[in-house]
Design an enzyme around this catalytic site. Structure first.
Site, PDB file in Angstrom:
ATOM      1  N   ASP A  98      38.309  -6.837 -42.868  1.00 21.30           N
ATOM      2  CA  ASP A  98      37.446  -8.060 -42.972  1.00 21.30           C
ATOM      3  C   ASP A  98      38.574  -9.285 -42.380  1.00 21.30           C
ATOM      4  O   ASP A  98      39.797  -9.382 -42.417  1.00 21.30           O
ATOM      5  CB  ASP A  98      36.801  -8.404 -44.113  1.00 21.30           C
ATOM      6  CG  ASP A  98      35.586  -8.980 -43.919  1.00 21.30           C
ATOM      7  OD1 ASP A  98      35.321  -9.623 -42.687  1.00 21.30           O
ATOM      8  OD2 ASP A  98      34.729  -9.062 -44.957  1.00 21.30           O
ATOM      9  N   ASP A 108      26.650 -10.309 -40.754  1.00 22.82           N
ATOM     10  CA  ASP A 108      26.460 -10.415 -42.136  1.00 22.82           C
ATOM     11  C   ASP A 108      25.087 -10.364 -42.303  1.00 22.82           C
ATOM     12  O   ASP A 108      24.374 -10.428 -43.230  1.00 22.82           O
ATOM     13  CB  ASP A 108      27.201 -11.571 -42.664  1.00 22.82           C
ATOM     14  CG  ASP A 108      28.610 -11.287 -43.087  1.00 22.82           C
ATOM     15  OD1 ASP A 108      28.904 -10.095 -43.186  1.00 22.82           O
ATOM     16  OD2 ASP A 108      29.114 -11.970 -43.596  1.00 22.82           O
TER      17      ASP A 108
HETATM   18  C1  GLA Z   1      32.371 -10.637 -45.224  1.00 21.03           C
HETATM   19  C2  GLA Z   1      31.810  -9.472 -44.786  1.00 21.03           C
HETATM   20  C3  GLA Z   1      30.868  -8.721 -45.561  1.00 21.03           C
HETATM   21  C4  GLA Z   1      31.321  -8.526 -46.995  1.00 21.03           C
HETATM   22  C5  GLA Z   1      32.106  -9.877 -47.529  1.00 21.03           C
HETATM   23  C6  GLA Z   1      32.889  -9.643 -48.907  1.00 21.03           C
HETATM   24  O1  GLA Z   1      31.435 -11.624 -45.151  1.00 21.03           O
HETATM   25  O2  GLA Z   1      31.311  -9.408 -43.624  1.00 21.03           O
HETATM   26  O3  GLA Z   1      30.277  -7.715 -45.113  1.00 21.03           O
HETATM   27  O4  GLA Z   1      32.346  -7.699 -46.977  1.00 21.03           O
HETATM   28  O5  GLA Z   1      32.637 -10.392 -46.420  1.00 21.03           O
HETATM   29  O6  GLA Z   1      33.468 -10.705 -49.398  1.00 21.03           O
END
Ligand code: GLA
Length: 745
Positions: free
Chosen positions: A479, A551
């Site tokens: 990430d 997301d």
């Molecule tokens: C980001 C990712 C999510 C999740 C969160 C965790 O937003 O895109 O899928 O992993 O972080 O903090």
């Protein structure tokens, strides 16, 4: 694939495309043509084409040296500012405060087959028989600079890749102020400018705008390719449909700051350029040193939007995605993020894992919150050691348990970040990106690590390596949740390197970490992610065969995101998760069937609390997973096709089919119910073989009928024929399975 005509005209071609270049009268490299294949070029055609290139525009006032040749309306491969062409150029170089008005003249060329993959640097690659390249050496004798410009054409594909390097052969240092990766000049055929733009939670929506005289541009200055714009852009003829019309796609194999722009001049000529964003970029070129830009690609199709999408997918799947993952089965994932957020411990996770296994899932991905003291998103990044409160038996014990359930294990990392409360930050405050005498912005409670510093990259590698070994890790979710502000590296300052090199050096550091991990663990599956789809680009896909695209896991939102993304990227790269209803991002309630139907085009996963599901829903999941496994190959690597629907914005129809046209799956999605719809509606399926007979969900129909008359859609919806309506209400979907029945005699 490469034809050299009289040593002055160069023709890259296959059965789909031709790309023609020539040496201009001033010895610079000119562009002649990119479009449908011209086949072999005859000598008389060369004369004809050359005449076009040497002619001057009557109205032009500025000429190169004499009155017969100007660059003002010439199609050039490497235009530079400061000549009789006043448009923005691709390369700007200074020596101290003096601009160098470069004049790169053709010196020689060589051709070669194949293109090796170098894991240190994202770029296209190909086996010996799959590609041929031509490398030009262009020299500016007076200013002592050399350019190597390489073009690659690939077997059976409509894509040309271009890479380039500039070298300083002089005795003084020079400064590159701009070096775009690629330029494509062409006549405007009433093109629209297409880009994939949006924001966090709504990435890569298709935007199209008519082109008028002037410049249109998209880009990123965030230190990542970004949520707002994507480096994939296209020019499409105004009347282009899903399967007809000229389209030119362009993309950059890069994940950092970029600029993509098209400029139209007064004669309807277009100059499309892509590259590292010149804002806040310059690069010192010491005597003897070279600088290579990221590679860029240009794709042509005359088969409309599906043609572009399929060309892009084939190219990326074969020549960008890590070879190990090409055509390799992708596991069905259970990800605990939307199921638990930070509220979990080993026991809860193991219960979820067990349940996911019993439903048919294959890989448990442990998301954010497993390390340090991370109970919210303000803590512990950089301390990649499991939280003993959550994992009292240690992370390797947890990993063993997961593996003993016959599940693969994935773990979330955010390697490029650090939290202010972390041990890493206490030990190395100088490792963060921050200006020494200015305020420093914080995003999501975290700082960005200085990946321009090799020591930082090495330290993070060692921390990750330990976890990978301890857990025998199969999968990493990588990430990256904040963008770079006040870009400044203490390391660069100490080493006398200009801060304007930071953004690019940061990206090279990120690629170096990928390289280190994949060199040590070549079979690990890395899923890219950046707050969802903030870094969905070919640089990341060179290492990570799939990316978490947004997301926003809402099925309706994903229809738009996926439709846009698949114009430039393959279906196999687009991770889908079935999430909860009401959806956590938009609060929309949709049926499990609708969510599963939208999530099945690409690698599948689930991300919801399995314990809040009814027995019926669990049964539905089991059945869907069994169905998915049966068709996984097709749903990951089949040819994606966007069907024309009558419902436009309100309806989406996706298809995927195999290369022999023997099997297809079609998903039809209707967002909102409409009042008094037509009593019958049909979907033409152009890609089927007219001479064969298919079974559509068990019913025999000939390909000819399906192609021309069409597939009967699953409704009368709603009111009128209530009795016969197959689907009613909002957020409805239907999946057809089409399979060859027999060959017609
Ligand atoms: C980001 C990712 C999510 C999740 C969160 C965790 O937003 O895109 O899928 O992993 O972080 O903090």
């Amino acid at each position: 694939m490469i034809e050299i005509i009289n040593e002055t005209m160069f023709h890259l071609y296959n059965e789909k495309i031709s790309y023609v270049m020539t040496v201009l009268p001033n010895q610079q490299l000119g562009h002649v043509y990119f479009g449908p294949s011209l086949g072999k070029i005859e000598a008389f055609d060369q004369t004809y084409l050359d005449q076009k290139m040497n002619k001057s525009a009557g109205t032009v006032k500025f000429f190169e040296e004499n009155n017969s040749f100007t660059l003002a309306d010439r199609y050039q491969e490497l235009p530079t500012y400061g000549t009789s062409d006043f448009r923005e150029g691709a390369l700007t170089i200074f020596e101290e405060e003096t601009p160098l008005y470069t004049d790169f003249q053709f010196n020689h060329f060589r051709t070669y087959w194949g293109k090796e993959r170098d894991i240190c640097k994202p770029a296209s690659f190909a086996a010996t028989h799959e590609s041929q390249s031509i490398e030009f050496e262009l020299i500016d004798t007076e200013r002592e600079l050399r350019i190597e410009l390489t073009y690659t054409i690939f077997q059976h594909l409509g894509t040309i890749a271009r890479k380039q390097k500039v070298s300083n052969m002089g005795s003084e240092a020079r400064r590159i102020e701009r070096f775009m990766s690629g330029v494509l000049e062409l006549k405007n055929r009433d093109f629209d400018w297409l880009h994939l733009s949006g924001a966090w939670l709504k990435e890569r929506h298709i935007k199209t705008t008519p082109i008028t005289q002037g410049t249109m541009r998209v880009g990123s200055l965030k230190g990542a390719s970004g949520h707002q714009h994507n480096p994939f852009v296209a020019l499409k003829e105004k009347n282009t449909t899903n399967d007809q019309g000229f389209v030119y796609g362009a993309n950059l194999i890069y994940s950092g700051n970029f600029l993509a722009q098209v400029e139209m001049d007064e004669w309807n000529n277009l100059r499309l350029m892509l590259g590292i964003h010149p804002e806040h970029f310059s690069w010192k070129l010491e005597p003897g040193a070279s600088f290579e830009t990221p590679e860029c690609i240009f794709t042509f199709s005359d088969l409309g939007m599906n043609g572009l999408s399929q060309e892009s997918a084939r190219f990326v799947e074969k020549h960008i995605i890590p070879p190990y993952w090409q055509e390799a089965k992708r596991p069905i994932v259970f990800n605990n993020w939307e199921a638990t957020y930070f509220d979990f411990d080993e026991e809860k996770l193991l219960a979820l894992a067990k349940e996911s296994r019993s439903l048919g899932m294959e890989c448990f991905v442990l998301d954010d919150g497993w390390f340090g003291k991370r109970n919210n998103d303000r803590s512990s990044l950089g301390d990649w050691v499991a939280d003993p409160d959550k994992f009292p038996n240690g992370i390797s014990h947890f990993a063993q348990k997961i593996h003993s359930l016959d599940l693969k294990l994935g773990v979330w990392f955010e390697p490029e970040m650090v939290s202010p409360d972390s041990m890493l930050y206490q030990e190395h405050p100088e490792w963060v990106v921050k200006h020494p005498y200015d305020r420093v912005s914080i995003g999501r409670g975290q700082y960005v690590l200085d990946f321009a510093n090799p020591a930082v990259v090495e330290a993070i590698f060692q921390a990750m390596e330990k976890v990978i070994i301890e857990t025998k890790l199969d999968y990493i979710k990588w990430d990256m949740n904040r963008n770079i502000t006040e870009a400044y590296s203490a390391y660069l300052a100490e080493n006398g390197i200009a801060q304007t090199e930071f953004y690019h050096r940061y990206m090279l550091g990120v690629y170096d970490l990928y390289q280190k991990i994949l060199s040590a663990f070549p079979t690990i599956l890395i899923e890219g992610c950046a707050g969802g789809g903030g870094r969905y680009d070919l640089g990341i896909l060179f290492y990570s065969p799939q990316i978490w695209p947004s997301d926003d896991s809402d099925a309706v939102e994903r229809l738009t995101i996926q439709t846009g993304t698949l114009l430039g990227y393959p279906m196999s790269s687009f991770s889908n998760h079935v999430s909860a209803s009401p959806n956590h991002q938009v609060g929309r309630m949709t049926s499990l069937m609708f969510r599963q139907h939208t999530a099945m085009f690409g690698p599948l996963g689930y991300e919801l609390d399995l314990f809040s599901l009814s027995r019926q829903e669990k049964q539905q999941i089991k059945e869907h997973i069994a169905f998915y496994k049966q068709h996984r190959r097709l749903l990951t690597f089949g040819t994606f096709y966007q069907l024309e629907t009558s419902g436009k914005q309100n309806e989406v129809a996706w298809a995927v089919y195999d290369s022999n046209q023997e099997e297809a799956l079609i998903g039809v999605y209707r967002v909102l119910a409409t009042a008094n719809p037509a009593s019958e509606d049909f979907l033409q399926i152009p890609f089927l073989d007219a001479d064969r007979v298919y079974q559509v969900n068990e019913t025999p129909v000939s390909g000819r009928i399906l192609k021309n008359f069409g597939l009967r859609k699953p409704y009368q919806f709603n009111a009128v024929n209530h009795e016969t309506a197959q689907i009613k209400g909002d957020f409805q979907s239907f999946v057809y399975h089409i399979q060859i029945a027999e060959n017609k005699e």
